[in-house]
Write an enzyme that holds these catalytic residues in place. Structure first.
Site, PDB file in Angstrom:
ATOM      1  N   ILE A 128       0.953  -1.209   0.286  1.00 12.35           N
ATOM      2  CA  ILE A 128       0.067   0.060   0.026  1.00 12.35           C
ATOM      3  C   ILE A 128       0.890   1.192  -0.019  1.00 12.35           C
ATOM      4  CG2 ILE A 128      -1.990  -0.935   1.133  1.00 12.35           C
ATOM      5  CD1 ILE A 128      -0.993   0.073   3.791  1.00 12.35           C
TER       6      ILE A 128
ATOM      7  N   GLU B 219       5.402   2.901  -0.475  1.00  9.66           N
ATOM      8  CA  GLU B 219       6.892   2.420  -0.168  1.00  9.66           C
ATOM      9  C   GLU B 219       7.742   3.865  -0.455  1.00  9.66           C
ATOM     10  OE1 GLU B 219       8.477   0.118  -3.688  1.00  9.66           O
ATOM     11  OE2 GLU B 219       6.615   0.433  -4.614  1.00  9.66           O
TER      12      GLU B 219
ATOM     13  N   GLY C  93      11.714   5.618   1.092  1.00 12.81           N
ATOM     14  CA  GLY C  93      13.156   5.668   1.399  1.00 12.81           C
ATOM     15  C   GLY C  93      13.592   4.461   2.416  1.00 12.81           C
ATOM     16  N   TYR C  94      12.637   4.153   3.119  1.00 15.58           N
ATOM     17  CA  TYR C  94      13.071   3.451   4.383  1.00 15.58           C
ATOM     18  C   TYR C  94      12.286   1.937   4.547  1.00 15.58           C
ATOM     19  CZ  TYR C  94      15.042   7.455   6.445  1.00 15.58           C
ATOM     20  OH  TYR C  94      15.663   8.866   6.795  1.00 15.58           O
ATOM     21  N   GLY C  95      11.393   1.728   3.343  1.00 15.67           N
ATOM     22  CA  GLY C  95      11.019   0.436   3.305  1.00 15.67           C
ATOM     23  C   GLY C  95       9.427   0.538   2.556  1.00 15.67           C
ATOM     24  N   VAL C  96       8.910  -0.906   2.697  1.00 12.68           N
ATOM     25  CA  VAL C  96       7.603  -1.063   2.051  1.00 12.68           C
ATOM     26  C   VAL C  96       6.646  -1.099   3.145  1.00 12.68           C
ATOM     27  CG1 VAL C  96       6.410  -2.321   0.480  1.00 12.68           C
ATOM     28  CG2 VAL C  96       8.974  -2.115   0.041  1.00 12.68           C
ATOM     29  N   VAL C  97       5.434  -0.574   2.837  1.00 14.86           N
ATOM     30  CA  VAL C  97       4.413  -0.957   3.708  1.00 14.86           C
ATOM     31  C   VAL C  97       3.168  -1.833   3.099  1.00 14.86           C
ATOM     32  CG1 VAL C  97       2.353   0.417   5.085  1.00 14.86           C
ATOM     33  CG2 VAL C  97       4.617   1.566   4.760  1.00 14.86           C
TER      34      VAL C  97
ATOM     35  N   LYS D 276       5.007  -1.915   8.124  1.00 13.95           N
ATOM     36  CA  LYS D 276       6.163  -1.291   7.658  1.00 13.95           C
ATOM     37  C   LYS D 276       7.241  -2.239   7.784  1.00 13.95           C
ATOM     38  CE  LYS D 276       8.000   3.405   7.958  1.00 13.95           C
ATOM     39  NZ  LYS D 276       7.816   4.798   8.546  1.00 13.95           N
TER      40      LYS D 276
ATOM     41  N   ASP E 130       8.714  15.595   9.682  1.00 16.94           N
ATOM     42  CA  ASP E 130       8.643  15.315   8.144  1.00 16.94           C
ATOM     43  C   ASP E 130       7.023  15.535   7.973  1.00 16.94           C
ATOM     44  OD1 ASP E 130       9.289  14.668   5.565  1.00 16.94           O
ATOM     45  OD2 ASP E 130       9.251  12.474   6.025  1.00 16.94           O
TER      46      ASP E 130
END
Length: 444
Positions: free
Chosen positions: A132, A134, A136-140, A154, A252
């Site tokens: 659902i 993605e 710079g730090y990973g995929v959700v 996450k 952020d």
């Protein structure tokens, strides 16, 4: 007479034998109990040494290990066969042998402690169909737990230890925080080098999608809905800044990090860049991180961070909500690429009505628009001290009888020169473009 004496001696011998047997049995029993107690004591000390009932400490040097090679069917069989299986954490530190430890209560510390098997089952083996978002730090991933509840998982990328850093930051920042305008951290998973965070699932996408996606000729985000989203976001940030000790600076704030539910309630998400700031500190100096277009100028130039940096980012976000434009849009003419520059120029030239997103069917009243424009300009004030606190911003957004006259009188007293702004305040010129480190952290 002799017969009687022999009978008595036999009885004495039997009694003595019985007593000897009893003593021997007693001694053996005591020895056995002592030996068993000693072993039990050693095992308890060993368990206490490895499990403290809190989040396991992770070494800064984590050796990358391969993920468990399990098929979804194998995962399902394991969970069904062991529905109450103890959570196991496998850590590999500094090249040392892998230590395995069991936690009797998985519901400890900051949320629930999930095993990699549970997470793989919930996300169907981290299938692409469950992605659902993605960044710079990973995929959700969208996940369905065995109890039927929906979650967002996450999966952090282990880029030179960045996964561990974000994992620790998010757990420390919002691990035990409960607020309706902050995404709730349900639990986490840490096995080997894998670091995953499990959040509540927010089912209506994020603000960026609704502002900049293809929504048709009329946006479903009416002016009232947009103000509700702005107020909810402000309340979440006010809680982080003023309701916690130490306070949390998000670092952020942007539209893609504002998740929305079916009732358009805003939930601030993605605390991977957050910083904790104690009450005794006015600021903290840190490496500049954030998203281009939202970062406060003083933070970008000096690295000095405090909660007023979030206030600036919120001001840019509020402009984005009003106009429907991105903070930086290279498809626009040169004078309109930077949202802040264009916004202030439009206000100064008395063209405030043209700032409103044309996809809004019913425009706001002039009074309501002026109030929100003034809040935007105060949030992005180049003088950090003059920026309002988030609690004050909530009050200004919710109050219909915002004191325009007293506010304008104060401004006129400070600046006797005539102003051309529609809200009658002097708009400071924007400084030259500043270099900002771009750290994408997008959760769609």
């Amino acid at each position: 007479m002799a017969t009687a004496a022999s009978s008595v001696s036999v009885k004495l011998l039997l009694l003595v034998a019985i007593l000897v047997v009893f003593v021997v049995v007693t001694v053996l029993l005591v020895f056995f109990l002592c030996l068993r107690g000693s072993r039990s004591c050693k095992s308890r000390k060993l368990a206490a040494k490895h499990s403290s009932g809190s989040i396991p400490l992770v070494s800064k040097e984590i050796t990358v290990v391969k993920a468990l090679d399990l098929t979804p069917s194998e995962v399902a069989d394991d969970v069904e066969a062991h529905p109450k299986k103890e959570a196991e954490i496998k850590l590999q530190i500094g090249g040392a042998h892998r230590a395995e430890m069991s936690v009797e209560d998985p519901d400890i510390g900051w949320g629930r402690w999930y095993t990699i098997r549970e997470v793989e089952l919930a996300t169907r083996g981290f299938s692409e169909g469950n992605v659902i978002g993605e960044g710079g730090y990973g995929v959700v991933y969208r996940g369905l737990l065995h109890d039927g509840s929906l979650v967002a998982v996450k999966n952090l990328l282990n880029n030179k230890g960045q996964a561990e850093k974000e994992f620790k930051v998010e757990v420390e920042a919002i691990g035990k925080v409960r607020h309706k305008n902050l995404v709730r951290l349900v639990g986490y998973c840490a096995e080997g080098a894998r670091r995953m965070l499990v959040y509540e699932y927010v089912d209506n996408g994020n603000l960026e999608q609704w502002l900049h996606g293809d929504v048709g000729p009329i946006s479903p985000l009416t002016w009232d809905i947009r103000m509700r989203i702005a107020i909810g976001t402000a309340k979440g940030l006010a809680y982080l800044h003023e309701g916690l000790e130490p306070k949390v600076v998000h670092r952020d704030i942007k539209s893609s990090n504002i998740l929305l539910d079916k009732n358009w309630n805003a939930k601030v998400s993605d605390f991977g860049l957050a910083k904790l700031l104690g009450s005794e500190k006015t600021h903290v100096t840190t490496r500049v991180m954030g998203t281009f277009g939202y970062v406060a100028p003083e933070y970008a130039s000096s690295g000095m961070l405090n909660e007023r940096s979030d206030v600036y980012s919120f001001g840019v976000l509020l402009m984005e909500i009003i106009t429907g434009r991105s903070p930086i849009d290279y498809s626009k003419p040169p004078g309109e690429m930077n949202l802040v520059d264009w916004f202030k120029a439009m206000v100064a030239s008395r063209r405030s009505e043209e700032l409103v997103d044309p996809l809004i069917e019913i425009p706001p009243s002039p009074r309501s628009l002026k109030r929100v424009l003034l809040i935007c300009l105060r949030c992005i004030d180049l003088d950090v001290v003059k920026r309002p606190k988030m609690g004050q911003i909530v009050h200004m957004l919710e109050t219909d009888d915002f004191p325009f006259r007293s506010e304008l009188r104060t401004v006129r007293d400070k600046d006797p020169l005539p102003s051309h702004a529609d809200v009658s305040i002097k708009v400071p010129s924007y400084p030259p473009k500043h270099a900002e480190t771009v750290e994408k952290s997008r959760w769609r």
